[in-house]
Design an enzyme around this catalytic site. Sequence first.
Site, PDB file in Angstrom:
ATOM      1  N   GLY A 101       0.894  -1.222  -0.205  1.00 49.41           N
ATOM      2  CA  GLY A 101      -0.040   0.076  -0.029  1.00 49.41           C
ATOM      3  C   GLY A 101       0.924   1.299   0.058  1.00 49.41           C
ATOM      4  O   GLY A 101       0.603   2.320  -0.746  1.00 49.41           O
ATOM      5  N   SER A 174      -2.980   9.441   8.417  1.00 52.40           N
ATOM      6  CA  SER A 174      -2.394   8.481   7.373  1.00 52.40           C
ATOM      7  C   SER A 174      -1.119   9.336   6.753  1.00 52.40           C
ATOM      8  O   SER A 174      -1.313  10.238   5.926  1.00 52.40           O
ATOM      9  CB  SER A 174      -3.466   7.967   6.358  1.00 52.40           C
ATOM     10  OG  SER A 174      -2.659   7.584   5.194  1.00 52.40           O
ATOM     11  N   ASP A 326       1.477  -0.086  12.967  1.00 51.13           N
ATOM     12  CA  ASP A 326       1.419  -1.496  12.546  1.00 51.13           C
ATOM     13  C   ASP A 326       2.024  -2.329  13.486  1.00 51.13           C
ATOM     14  O   ASP A 326       2.216  -3.468  13.154  1.00 51.13           O
ATOM     15  CB  ASP A 326       2.907  -1.168  11.572  1.00 51.13           C
ATOM     16  CG  ASP A 326       2.497  -0.320  10.126  1.00 51.13           C
ATOM     17  OD1 ASP A 326       1.427  -0.687   9.815  1.00 51.13           O
ATOM     18  OD2 ASP A 326       3.375   0.138   9.451  1.00 51.13           O
TER      19      ASP A 326
END
Length: 445
Positions: A101, A174, A326
């Site tokens: 991604g 993000s 993560d």
Amino acid sequence: MSASNTPVPLTAGKSQNLRGVAVIPGDKSVSHRALIFGAMAVGETVITGLLEGEDVLDTARAMKALGAKVTRDEDGTWRVNGVGTGGFREPDHVIDCGNSGTGCRLIMGTVATHPFSVTFTGDASLCSRPMGRILDPLSLFGTRSEGRSGGRLPLTLIGTDNPVPVTYKLPMASAQVKSAVLLAGLNAPGVTTVIEPEATRDHTERMLRGFGAAIEIHETDEGREISLEGQPELTSCAVTVPRDPSSAAFPVVAALITKGSEISIAGVSRNPTRDGLYHTLIEMGGDLTFTNEREEGGEPVADLLVRHSALHGVSVPADRAASMIDEYPILSVAAAFAEGDTVMNGVGELRVKESDRIAAMEAGLNANGVKTSSTPCTFTVTGHNGSGVPGGASVVAHLDHRIAMSFAVLGLAALRPVTVDDASPIATSFPDFQTLMCGLGARLS
Ligand code: S3P
């Protein structure tokens, strides 16, 4: 399943006394950016410590397809001869970003303000992930796109030959979206500004400065405001990639939950936009000692000593989520061995990672005898302190490297072995995971 469609199962058995020094590979986020910025700069960028995982190799191939020269010396040094800002050429073929991604979204940003079309694809995981979050801000520059429903890959980005600069406030925390907008802004005349209400990893900003871009950062009432002057001449530089804190997290948690363990990790990142897991593990009672704090390659790093510890559950605040986004899969493994509940707040973004990580962790933990509960944005794990995590089940990795590694770690301290159905995605971020863990004494086969 793996890229070759042949699943590679991995079984983890009860281990003890993990010992030694873990040499962690290069940071994935920094590696992608070093290749991309090198490809947009004039001259030769020399990169040491690049992560040679599949995700990053896909980005290297994409930079070649866009016209940069990318080579690897025998000693693992990478050299990128860039084309200069705005100098990419239309690629001859589809850009395949594999599982990544980050690679896909950052490259979309770079090509969005070039006057040609690029078609992107990826593996089944990437093709299921939302790209609207990138396409929406890129459309403000004048970029168009045609893809599958929900803005999913495969899709074609139709770059604009007359980009306008943009001011964009991130609707979600993000770094990928922030970076895509900044990268698109590099080839737009005038000032492009991104406002992030919550701080996310800042490697793009750090590296843009290193490559000579005029970038300004201000703290405002709305959050961090990052502005860059478009169409700068980026100049090549030397990049030393720091070690990846997200990969370090696996041996760190393995040592915390495996009896008799004491391991050290050299040069682990202490970048405050990446180190939320360490704060959380210390709050849980983890015995972590940082020494020799220093700077390497523009990033704060330290050496870390980790010892087996009795952990207790905590409530992880939502405002810490971006700094450990993560690391929740491996945190939930630590939580499974802690006393009481660990509540992870504000973690809705986990649902759109390489897999729905809340669903994947719940399914695997439940199958191995660990109780969990969740809402769209929270995840709670009830720890097994005292009685031990039962284990004994096979779990589905869903093409997600971090799910695969998390359950491999769970199996090291569970009462019965744990099997991951397909460990091949681990090669996207941590190709030497099994060798490194076995070198510390882990039973993985
Ligand atoms: C990344 C940003 C994060 C992270 C990903 C790498 C990056 O994604 O999950 O693994 O390098 O910018 P989001 O920014 O979408 O949360």
